[in-house]
Design an enzyme around this catalytic site. Structure first.
Site, PDB file in Angstrom:
ATOM      1  N   ASP A 145       0.830  -1.200   0.000  1.00  0.00           N
ATOM      2  CA  ASP A 145       0.000   0.000   0.000  1.00  0.00           C
ATOM      3  C   ASP A 145       0.866   1.253   0.000  1.00  0.00           C
ATOM      4  OD1 ASP A 145      -2.566   1.483   0.413  1.00  0.00           O
ATOM      5  OD2 ASP A 145      -1.643   1.947   2.344  1.00  0.00           O
TER       6      ASP A 145
ATOM      7  N   GLU B 266      -1.989  -5.392  -3.546  1.00  0.00           N
ATOM      8  CA  GLU B 266      -1.021  -4.621  -2.762  1.00  0.00           C
ATOM      9  C   GLU B 266       0.118  -5.521  -2.267  1.00  0.00           C
ATOM     10  OE1 GLU B 266      -4.089  -1.221  -0.985  1.00  0.00           O
ATOM     11  OE2 GLU B 266      -3.574  -2.967   0.217  1.00  0.00           O
TER      12      GLU B 266
END
Length: 227
Positions: A49, A121
């Site tokens: 992320d 992610e």
């Protein structure tokens, strides 16, 4: 460790062959499949992320060198949100390679937005750890494709521009209120008023509610004079 055909196929879709394939396997392992000897992808998701965020922040700053933070923030959020990560994951069929527990598999986990977004992610983090930032950045920009250009295009929508105007000045998003409706049910005509928290308003009329909202936003922007 020997590669499976599944891992090899996913590497081809990602455009990166792992020096350590176990990193990719971990990125694909949902918590429902974790065990003392098998780590899940949650820590990688956390890292990925942040890597994605840095790549997108750099890309947006480079694509619009004059935009303020208030203008850039909603574009950034659109590019890194879980829904966008899941869209990218679907495009490379990431779901087919996920390692899921039986309950998650039976409940359609390979198609779930949250699981796909998290796994995307995690895969970004796995590439970053395997080959460094530049390789991860190149993969992200390739997989996100024209989304950066598209978010710039979407920003030209009068509703988006008005929201960015308000956000840049610390205001909540504009409200769009239906203040009139005429015509038959099969062909209604809507009058919409765009309202800002500072009391500024503007109205517009159109045969579709969204179009009336866009016209009202454009009218209000014109009234504000680009202030």
């Amino acid at each position: 460790m020997k590669r499976s055909a599944e891992i090899t196929a996913l590497e081809e879709r990602l455009g990166h062959r792992f020096d350590t394939p176990d990193r990719l396997r971990r990125a694909l392992t949902h918590s429902s499949m974790s065990s003392p000897g098998r780590e899940d992808n949650q820590r990688l998701e956390f890292l990925g992320d942040r890597v994605l965020g840095l790549v997108m922040a750099e890309a947006l700053l480079g694509s619009d060198r004059h935009a303020s933070e208030g203008l850039l923030a909603p574009r950034f959020n659109a590019l890194v949100r879980k829904e966008t990560c899941a869209e990218v994951a679907r495009e490379i069929d990431l779901g087919a390679a996920l390692k899921l527990g039986r309950s998650e598999m039976m409940s359609g986990g390979r198609r779930k937005m949250a699981l796909l977004g998290d796994a995307m992610e995690a895969v970004i983090a796995a590439v970053y750890l395997d080959a460094g930032f530049d390789t991860a950045k190149a993969m992200i920009l390739r997989l996100w494709g024209n989304r950066i250009a598209q978010v710039e295009e979407d920003a030209r929508d009068p509703k988006t521009s008005l929201q960015e105007w308000a956000q840049a000045r610390g205001m909540p998003p504009p409200a769009y209120v239906e203040v009139g409706r005429t015509g038959p049910d099969h062909a209604p005509v809507f009058t919409i008023e765009a309202r800002l928290a500072n009391g500024e308003t503007a109205q517009a009329t159109a045969g579709a509610k969204r179009k009336a909202e866009q016209h009202a936003a454009a009218a209000l922007l014109a009234k504000l004079g680009g202030d």
